[in-house]
Design an enzyme around this catalytic site. Structure first.
Site: not given
Length: 382
Positions: A170, A254, A374
């Site tokens: 990510r 998320s 994130e």
């Protein structure tokens, strides 16, 4: 004649992000073509203005105050086939503003394998490499060939290979993490993917994680269309497909990353906490020339791979169940997925940040681990 991005009346970022929070910028431009995007960013950088590019707005938490700069809406769309170097594969060049799920639908309709498990992910193609998007064991790093990058430092449009983006879990050199700026600043204009031409029949499903998510045995064969529809149904059950009638989808997906920790730290966590080693330990092979062998062999150093642990499990087992919210707050955990912070209607960025901080504190107090956000945070502190 140089194309010029259209200047529009600034809209609040709450109308342009999936978390539905954020104030209006001082100025807003809409770039509908690659030339408009290039011209707009080149001028902004020349003028030294603060800037923010927004595609689908699905990975942003923007503060409530006015953004004192220019927001550029990336709206250049289009898919074209470009020459591929190998038989059986197809290369696609996709404009940065093209909707990601529309792209996945196109590839499945064309019988091209490689991104079908990433169906339903909100956002645009240009944003996909920035955080190396992925789902169910499939990541864009597996199919990305290169991007066209307008580099802020040079002002030049460059073709940058996937390897140069240093794609990780990510992340990439282009992503600004909370408290740390991007290692390379620029704007993606287009991306190029290389996909396998498998047609529309049933085929084996690669990847144990994807087979497990789809409920398939190792020898099962299904079509790309079946995978796409099943993934979208699965994501919808978790509130991970945008739906105007479902507040659980007013999120950035998320909000916290699954934590990557050392193997020794992972052993301090309860056995029930799900974990996945990031690499497999392989015995090293020593080659010792016969003429230099003295009868002694130095034993190899044993290393243990880092471990990824479930942030959702940590949150729920710190006592924060699905649907949890602070008193009088309009922000809450999703009722379907403990990793998603959601806007239940009219929540400010401040309310969302307050909930995020509370979650971090509870998990850190219980397990000694500070969860990292994130999404990209603009004008917001945790």
């Amino acid at each position: 004649m140089t194309s010029v991005a259209r200047e529009i009346t600034p809209r609040p970022l709450s109308e342009l992000t999936t978390l539905r929070a954020g104030g209006a910028p001082a100025r807003m431009l809409e770039a509908s073509t690659r030339d408009e995007l290039i011209a707009a960013m080149t001028q902004i950088w020349a003028d030294g203005e603060p800037w923010l590019v927004v595609g689908g707005g699905s990975n942003l938490l923007v503060g409530d105050d006015e953004f004192e700069g220019t927001v550029v809406l990336v709206r250049n769309r289009g898919i074209e086939r470009v020459p591929a170097e190998r038989d059986g594969v197809v290369r696609l060049r996709i404009q940065a503003g093209h909707d990601w799920d529309d792209l996945v639908a196109y590839t499945v309709a064309e019988g091209l394998r490689g991104i079908e498990a990433m169906s339903g992910i909100p956002g645009t193609a240009g944003a996909a490499p920035i955080q190396n998007i992925g789902a169910y064991g499939q990541e864009i790093i597996e199919t990305l060939v290169e991007v066209e990058l307008l580099d802020e430092a040079t002002g030049e449009l460059e073709t940058v290979s996937a390897a140069e983006l240093e794609l990780g879990f990510r992340t990439s050199v282009l992503k600004a993490h909370y408290g740390v700026g991007a290692r390379r600043s620029g704007v993606i204009v287009s991306i190029t993917l290389e996909l396998t031409d498998v047609g529309h029949g049933a085929i084996p499903v690669r990847g144990a994680q994807l087979r497990q998510a789809l409920g398939l045995t190792a020898d099962a064969e299904v079509s790309l269309e079946w995978i796409r529809e099943t993934v979208r149904t699965t994501r919808a059950r978790k509130g991970m497909v945008l739906d105007e009638n479902d507040p659980d989808t007013f999120s950035a997906g998320s909000f916290f990353q699954n934590a990557v920790v050392s193997a020794s730290f992972a052993r301090t966590l309860p056995d029930a906490c799900p974990r996945w080693p990031l690499s497999v330990e392989v015995d090293s092979v020593q080659v010792i020339p016969l003429e230099s062998y003295d009868g002694l062999v130095v034993p190899p150093t044993s290393t243990q791979p880092d471990v990824k642990v479930s942030a959702a499990w940590l949150i729920e087992n710190a006592g924060l169940r699905k649907g949890f919210k602070l008193p009088r707050s309009r922000a809450a955990l999703s009722t379907k997925h403990a990793l998603a912070l959601t806007n239940r209607g009219g929540a400010t960025a401040g309310e969302l940040a307050e909930l995020a901080r509370y979650i971090q504190q509870r998990v850190q107090s219980e397990y000694g681990l500070l969860l990292q956000p994130e999404p990209v945070l603009i004008g917001v502190d945790l």
